[in-house]
Design a protein around this motif. Structure first.
Motif, PDB file in Angstrom:
ATOM      1  N   SER A   1       0.870  -1.283   0.134  1.00  0.00           N
ATOM      2  CA  SER A   1      -0.087   0.048   0.044  1.00  0.00           C
ATOM      3  C   SER A   1       1.011   1.283   0.153  1.00  0.00           C
ATOM      4  O   SER A   1       0.347   2.314  -0.136  1.00  0.00           O
TER       5      SER A   1
ATOM      6  N   ILE B   1     -10.615  -4.738   8.282  1.00  0.00           N
ATOM      7  CA  ILE B   1     -11.310  -5.041   7.360  1.00  0.00           C
ATOM      8  C   ILE B   1     -12.657  -4.653   7.418  1.00  0.00           C
ATOM      9  O   ILE B   1     -13.274  -4.651   8.126  1.00  0.00           O
TER      10      ILE B   1
ATOM     11  N   ALA C   1      -0.051  -5.190   3.213  1.00  0.00           N
ATOM     12  CA  ALA C   1      -1.061  -5.942   4.207  1.00  0.00           C
ATOM     13  C   ALA C   1      -1.188  -7.341   3.806  1.00  0.00           C
ATOM     14  O   ALA C   1      -1.117  -7.659   2.592  1.00  0.00           O
TER      15      ALA C   1
ATOM     16  N   THR D   1      -3.696 -10.539   4.136  1.00  0.00           N
ATOM     17  CA  THR D   1      -5.002 -10.898   4.727  1.00  0.00           C
ATOM     18  C   THR D   1      -5.176 -12.467   4.525  1.00  0.00           C
ATOM     19  O   THR D   1      -4.600 -13.013   3.677  1.00  0.00           O
TER      20      THR D   1
ATOM     21  N   ALA E   1      -6.546  -9.439   8.841  1.00  0.00           N
ATOM     22  CA  ALA E   1      -5.505  -8.694   8.237  1.00  0.00           C
ATOM     23  C   ALA E   1      -4.415  -8.316   9.222  1.00  0.00           C
ATOM     24  O   ALA E   1      -4.924  -7.554  10.305  1.00  0.00           O
ATOM     25  N   LEU E   2      -2.979  -8.284   8.809  1.00  0.00           N
ATOM     26  CA  LEU E   2      -2.107  -7.699   9.805  1.00  0.00           C
ATOM     27  C   LEU E   2      -1.346  -6.795   8.575  1.00  0.00           C
ATOM     28  O   LEU E   2      -1.069  -7.100   7.394  1.00  0.00           O
ATOM     29  N   PHE E   3      -0.917  -5.768   9.238  1.00  0.00           N
ATOM     30  CA  PHE E   3       0.226  -5.017   8.157  1.00  0.00           C
ATOM     31  C   PHE E   3       1.586  -4.779   8.804  1.00  0.00           C
ATOM     32  O   PHE E   3       1.760  -5.176   9.827  1.00  0.00           O
TER      33      PHE E   3
ATOM     34  N   THR F   1       4.884  -0.492   3.082  1.00  0.00           N
ATOM     35  CA  THR F   1       3.779  -1.022   3.813  1.00  0.00           C
ATOM     36  C   THR F   1       3.289  -1.960   3.160  1.00  0.00           C
ATOM     37  O   THR F   1       2.805  -1.668   1.999  1.00  0.00           O
TER      38      THR F   1
ATOM     39  N   HIS G   1      -2.353  -4.847  13.425  1.00  0.00           N
ATOM     40  CA  HIS G   1      -3.658  -5.049  12.717  1.00  0.00           C
ATOM     41  C   HIS G   1      -4.274  -4.014  11.687  1.00  0.00           C
ATOM     42  O   HIS G   1      -4.162  -2.948  11.929  1.00  0.00           O
ATOM     43  N   GLN G   2      -4.650  -4.822  10.672  1.00  0.00           N
ATOM     44  CA  GLN G   2      -5.144  -3.828   9.684  1.00  0.00           C
ATOM     45  C   GLN G   2      -6.652  -4.081   9.638  1.00  0.00           C
ATOM     46  O   GLN G   2      -7.383  -5.167   9.305  1.00  0.00           O
TER      47      GLN G   2
ATOM     48  N   ASP H   1       5.116  -2.674   8.441  1.00  0.00           N
ATOM     49  CA  ASP H   1       5.603  -1.308   7.953  1.00  0.00           C
ATOM     50  C   ASP H   1       6.948  -1.237   7.999  1.00  0.00           C
ATOM     51  O   ASP H   1       7.688  -1.278   9.252  1.00  0.00           O
TER      52      ASP H   1
ATOM     53  N   THR I   1     -12.370  -8.394  16.346  1.00  0.00           N
ATOM     54  CA  THR I   1     -11.325  -7.350  16.003  1.00  0.00           C
ATOM     55  C   THR I   1     -11.867  -5.717  16.362  1.00  0.00           C
ATOM     56  O   THR I   1     -11.252  -4.781  15.856  1.00  0.00           O
TER      57      THR I   1
END
Length: 167
Positions: A28, A51, A84, A86, A65-67, A82, A48-49, A69, A97
């Motif tokens: 991203s 959703i 992500a 899923t 999803a986790l990101f 960065t 945590h990303q 960076d 979450t």
């Protein structure tokens, strides 16, 4: 990843995915540019990303999803990316979450596995971008081995800041 409880970090058993199936991996943010000043910064963080669950079909496993960076400066060059990840799980446990406790449980369970997947993805993209821009110094500053990640926890949640060192 459901690692064996008695597995040694870094062993094949510790890295085996038992209950997580990646379903998406995306970049991203990707940046390679001159900062105009000499500085040396290294940062690798996982969190945590969120959703949009309204866009997810109601049947089937719940996606999470986790990101990851990364930000590295080398001399006067900045390299950052960065991504992500899923994934769906076969876990009996559902991670809510929408709560700090659910996000924390998700990070505790999957960040040790996701850090390797995300690191490989962001560093591959960052090295390619740096090479295409002709900045081999910036590309060579990116470590090949996955570093210990700083975990990004929900606001106000106190926890250790880093994943355990697997070296």
């Amino acid at each position: 990843m459901t690692a064996h409880a008695d597995s040694t970090p870094g062993s094949p058993e510790a890295l085996t995915i038992r209950s997580a199936t990646p379903v998406g991996l995306s970049i991203s943010r990707l940046i390679v540019q001159s900062s105009g000043q000499e500085q040396n910064i290294f940062s690798w963080a996982i969190g945590h990303q969120p959703i949009n669950y309204e866009a997810v079909p109601p049947q089937g496993p719940t996606p999470y999803a986790l990101f990851g960076d990364m930000l590295i400066t080398s001399g006067d060059w900045i390299v950052g990316a960065t991504a992500a990840l899923t994934f769906v799980t076969d876990d009996i446990e559902h991670y809510d979450t929408s709560t700090d406790e659910g996000v924390t449980a998700l990070i505790d369970r999957y960040a040790p596995w996701a850090t390797h997947v995300l690191w490989d993805h962001v560093t591959t993209a960052a090295r390619a971008a740096a090479a295409l821009c002709g900045h081999t110094d910036a590309a060579s500053a990116i470590p090949h081995q996955t570093p210990v990640a700083t975990l990004v926890w929900p606001a106000g949640y106190e926890q250790e800041d880093d994943l355990p060192d697997e070296a």
